[in-house]
Design a protein around this motif. Structure first.
Motif, mmCIF file in Angstrom:
data_model
loop_
_atom_site.group_PDB
_atom_site.id
_atom_site.type_symbol
_atom_site.label_atom_id
_atom_site.label_comp_id
_atom_site.label_asym_id
_atom_site.label_seq_id
_atom_site.Cartn_x
_atom_site.Cartn_y
_atom_site.Cartn_z
ATOM 1 N N ARG A 269 0.837 -1.197 0.000
ATOM 2 C CA ARG A 269 0.000 0.000 0.000
ATOM 3 C C ARG A 269 0.872 1.247 0.000
ATOM 4 O O ARG A 269 2.085 1.175 0.173
ATOM 5 N N GLN A 270 0.233 2.381 -0.168
ATOM 6 C CA GLN A 270 0.934 3.661 -0.194
ATOM 7 C C GLN A 270 1.773 3.813 1.067
ATOM 8 O O GLN A 270 1.298 3.579 2.173
ATOM 9 N N ASP B 9 -0.875 3.244 -4.008
ATOM 10 C CA ASP B 9 -0.455 1.866 -3.755
ATOM 11 C C ASP B 9 0.501 1.421 -4.855
ATOM 12 O O ASP B 9 0.394 1.858 -6.012
#
Length: 116
Positions: free
Chosen positions: A8-9, A40
């Motif tokens: 994920r980010q 992401d």
């Protein structure tokens, strides 16, 4: 088309994470890192129908596995260092297992003052 979610980010150090991904892209075969609209991280690639062979699919999928698996802990250490430290401290304070955090032990030790 090949697409694989990697992580994920990042919570922090975005520039350093993206610098790592761009440098890594130069060494990848058939796929490259990208981000989606949420930030992401994915590996993506395209392969022409004429090139779809068992050997080529094996090579591309092997590259996806090697890249995602090989870069995952580095991406976590760069982009989620604060969260890893918090989780380490929380587990330590409660006597919980640190088994799946052991790959990040050097991150924790780097923060500790040296005794002497």
């Amino acid at each position: 088309m090949v697409e694989a979610f990697v992580c994920r980010q990042p919570d922090e150090a975005h520039e350093e994470v993206y610098r790592h991904l761009l440098r890594r892209n130069a060494r990848l075969y058939g796929v490259h890192y990208t981000i989606d609209s949420n930030g992401d991280i994915y590996l993506v690639g395209r392969i022409g129908l004429h090139a779809v062979t068992a050997d080529e699919l094996d090579r591309i999928l092997g590259q996806v596995l090697e890249a995602a698996d090989g870069d995952f802990n580095t991406l976590l250490e760069i982009g989620f260092a604060t969260a890893i430290r918090r989780e380490w401290d929380w587990r330590t304070s409660r006597g919980e297992s640190l088994a799946n955090l052991r790959p990040f032990q050097q991150l924790i030790e780097r923060d500790r003052p040296m005794s002497g």
